[in-house]
Design an enzyme around this catalytic site. Sequence first.
Site, PDB file in Angstrom:
ATOM      1  N   SER A   5      -7.024  -3.833  -2.399  1.00 60.18           N
ATOM      2  CA  SER A   5      -7.943  -2.702  -2.290  1.00 60.18           C
ATOM      3  C   SER A   5      -9.276  -3.126  -1.669  1.00 60.18           C
ATOM      4  CB  SER A   5      -8.128  -2.060  -3.672  1.00 60.18           C
ATOM      5  OG  SER A   5      -8.731  -0.793  -3.558  1.00 60.18           O
TER       6      SER A   5
ATOM      7  N   ASP B 111      -2.465  -2.873   0.371  1.00 62.42           N
ATOM      8  CA  ASP B 111      -2.722  -1.430   0.406  1.00 62.42           C
ATOM      9  C   ASP B 111      -4.135  -1.054   0.835  1.00 62.42           C
ATOM     10  OD1 ASP B 111      -1.232   0.956   0.179  1.00 62.42           O
ATOM     11  OD2 ASP B 111      -2.363   1.514  -1.602  1.00 62.42           O
TER      12      ASP B 111
ATOM     13  N   HIS C 280      -1.337   3.218  -5.450  1.00 69.26           N
ATOM     14  CA  HIS C 280      -2.298   2.200  -5.020  1.00 69.26           C
ATOM     15  C   HIS C 280      -2.293   0.997  -5.962  1.00 69.26           C
ATOM     16  CE1 HIS C 280      -5.623   0.707  -2.721  1.00 69.26           C
ATOM     17  NE2 HIS C 280      -6.459   0.726  -3.736  1.00 69.26           N
TER      18      HIS C 280
END
Length: 348
Positions: free
Chosen positions: A121, A145, A294
């Site tokens: 992230s 991601d 996520h």
Amino acid sequence: MIFNSLSIKRLSSTXTSLPFKKHAKLNFDLYSPQHSTYGKLPYHCQEPIIFLHGIYGYSKSFNSDYQQLSNLLHTPIYSVDMRCHGETENCLPFTYDALAGDLDNFVITHNIKKPSLIGFSLGAKLAMLAILKSPHLYTSGVIVDNVPLKQPRIKPNLTAFGNALRDSVFKSGVKRNDPSWISKSFNVMKDVCSDMPANFYLLHNIQPKPSYLKKYSTEESENSLFCKVPIRELSSHVVENVPDWPEEDLAGVKTDVPILVVKASTSGFVNEDGVAALXKHFSDFTIVEVAGTHLVMKERPQEYISAVGRWFYQQNCKKAAALTKAKKTNDQKITQQPILSYKKIEIA
């Protein structure tokens, strides 16, 4: 995910009183490879790895994964706390440039030779920026991601996360000596943020004990809980800067440092625009999709660990093939060199 405007308004009133520092000294945990059945597998990583957590994460967010990867790849893994997170000092600015500067300084200070990066992230964006700005320092990167783009759509989520943490410490009235402080804090978070998996991820920041390494954020009243991040001072900087990406500074910048992008199938972060942005900056990237949101590292740890292990194995095979080819070429050059003739000189 949509959150009410009241949450955003409350967050905008955050005061800023943290010191400014060019480089923060990063706290870290080191995971060394242990003897296991993984040793029989052909997965090896020649360089050490540095893991970079997401926003409001810390060095132990995925600690069981770090040890598994260290065993699998036979290499040490450093897991760091970014500035204002975990046990690393609280300071500003909280920007990608500042975080990348901290990371470069960590690599140089600890004399870590050409590590690879794994980032989740926020940490994924940081890994990409560090590789683009200092490609000579890093061997490769695993990007979990995220993509190199501005993402204003995530600001409501970040606002809700900050308010959930802040309310659980400063408005809940939960005391540190309450045996039910965990469940009560979580209930406060649920009233502010409807994302249950995210709340579980955030909850590790709430603590009943202070730290000996840094000052945790807490209410002035006696027996209130502590927060690992300086949430009142940091929240507005998170909302403003985490969705950002220095597009103007990186215009035309491209590297051949290889990266693996782990795409969570249902998160929407790695979309068509994101793939196009990857192609602008990275000439050698691979995308692997893992089913999940996520927080795919929490939901599908074995799938992502296997994908990472296979990719590093493939990278090492490429390196070995290149070395073999280079050696063969060099040997051919040596054999093709003419043999120098000489005359025997007789001494009377």
